[in-house]
Design an enzyme around this catalytic site. Structure first.
Site, PDB file in Angstrom:
ATOM      1  N   ARG A   1       2.265   5.018  -6.985  1.00 59.46           N
ATOM      2  CA  ARG A   1       2.607   4.103  -5.896  1.00 59.46           C
ATOM      3  C   ARG A   1       3.074   4.818  -4.630  1.00 59.46           C
ATOM      4  O   ARG A   1       3.862   4.303  -3.859  1.00 59.46           O
ATOM      5  CB  ARG A   1       3.661   3.085  -6.340  1.00 59.46           C
TER       6      ARG A   1
ATOM      7  N   GLY B   1       1.007   5.725  -2.171  1.00 66.35           N
ATOM      8  CA  GLY B   1       0.139   5.375  -1.051  1.00 66.35           C
ATOM      9  C   GLY B   1      -1.085   6.270  -0.943  1.00 66.35           C
ATOM     10  O   GLY B   1      -1.826   6.200   0.032  1.00 66.35           O
TER      11      GLY B   1
ATOM     12  N   SER C   1      -3.990   6.349  -2.637  1.00 61.32           N
ATOM     13  CA  SER C   1      -5.279   5.646  -2.615  1.00 61.32           C
ATOM     14  C   SER C   1      -5.487   4.951  -1.270  1.00 61.32           C
ATOM     15  O   SER C   1      -6.586   4.980  -0.714  1.00 61.32           O
ATOM     16  CB  SER C   1      -5.356   4.623  -3.749  1.00 61.32           C
TER      17      SER C   1
ATOM     18  N   HIS D   1      -7.383  -2.998  -6.548  1.00 64.59           N
ATOM     19  CA  HIS D   1      -8.070  -1.945  -5.786  1.00 64.59           C
ATOM     20  C   HIS D   1      -9.388  -2.464  -5.200  1.00 64.59           C
ATOM     21  O   HIS D   1      -9.714  -2.181  -4.050  1.00 64.59           O
ATOM     22  CB  HIS D   1      -8.331  -0.710  -6.652  1.00 64.59           C
ATOM     23  N   ARG D   2     -10.141  -3.236  -5.983  1.00 60.40           N
ATOM     24  CA  ARG D   2     -11.400  -3.809  -5.486  1.00 60.40           C
ATOM     25  C   ARG D   2     -11.142  -4.720  -4.294  1.00 60.40           C
ATOM     26  O   ARG D   2     -11.864  -4.681  -3.293  1.00 60.40           O
ATOM     27  CB  ARG D   2     -12.104  -4.603  -6.585  1.00 60.40           C
TER      28      ARG D   2
ATOM     29  N   ARG E   1     -10.321  -2.748  -1.181  1.00 63.09           N
ATOM     30  CA  ARG E   1     -11.495  -2.113  -0.589  1.00 63.09           C
ATOM     31  C   ARG E   1     -12.364  -3.123   0.129  1.00 63.09           C
ATOM     32  O   ARG E   1     -12.924  -2.827   1.180  1.00 63.09           O
ATOM     33  CB  ARG E   1     -12.319  -1.390  -1.662  1.00 63.09           C
TER      34      ARG E   1
ATOM     35  N   GLU F   1     -19.116   3.520 -10.942  1.00 61.50           N
ATOM     36  CA  GLU F   1     -18.183   3.708 -12.046  1.00 61.50           C
ATOM     37  C   GLU F   1     -18.544   4.995 -12.779  1.00 61.50           C
ATOM     38  O   GLU F   1     -19.675   5.178 -13.191  1.00 61.50           O
ATOM     39  CB  GLU F   1     -18.215   2.507 -12.972  1.00 61.50           C
TER      40      GLU F   1
END
Length: 173
Positions: free
Chosen positions: A11, A13, A15, A53-54, A57, A65
């Site tokens: 967590r 940040g 990503s 996450h999807r 984005r 994948e």
């Protein structure tokens, strides 16, 4: 091209940083960003993480994948592609659980990253700052993740550490 290693704790940040950097690069190159994801969904909590996450984005991202075949996924990228690998520590977990040769898999990953003509941000967890794990598998994972991060930092063009959402540029000695 080469890649940027994006390190950070849970967590932190990392990503989000990699995603924003890739989106800016993709916009500049007039291309669609690519997410190479390594997570395998084994429970509801992980399914929620993947869904989040999807959602972050959005639809403008292509998704590949690659829970185990990460080097092969990288090899499919073309010159001018912009990608985020999220994340190599989940990939390492998958490699360990599949009882694959970690050293060989790491060599294949580094080779693919070194020769690709795509621009890539490689997200990885820094797991070595916590307490010493209480079991052999967790200690092995921590050690393997540390070695993987060192190898990625050594061969990449740039490394950053994300702490509390803030970027710190890392320099080679």
């Amino acid at each position: 091209m080469s890649y940027t290693l994006v390190l950070g704790g849970a967590r932190s940040g990392k990503s989000r940083y990699a995603q924003r950097a890739a989106e800016a690069a993709a916009t500049a190159a007039c291309t669609k960003p690519i997410a190479i994801v390594t997570a395998q969904i084994y429970d509801d909590e992980m399914a929620e993480r993947v869904a989040k996450h999807r959602e972050e984005r959005g639809d403008e991202w292509e998704t590949i994948e690659a829970p185990l075949d990460l080097p092969q996924a990288i090899e499919t990228l073309e010159e001018g592609d912009v990608a985020v690998i999220d994340c190599v520590t989940l990939w390492l977990t998958n490699v360990m659980l599949a009882e694959k040769d970690i050293a060989q898999q790491t060599r294949e990953l580094l080779a693919a990253l070194t020769i690709t003509r795509a621009e890539i941000w490689v997200v990885s967890n820094e797991v070595g700052w916590g307490i010493v794990p209480d079991n052999a598998l967790a200690r092995r994972f921590r050690d393997e993740a540390g070695r993987l991060n060192q190898a990625l930092a050594e061969s990449g063009k740039h490394s950053v550490l994300i702490v509390a959402g803030m970027k710190l540029d890392l320099m080679r000695p």
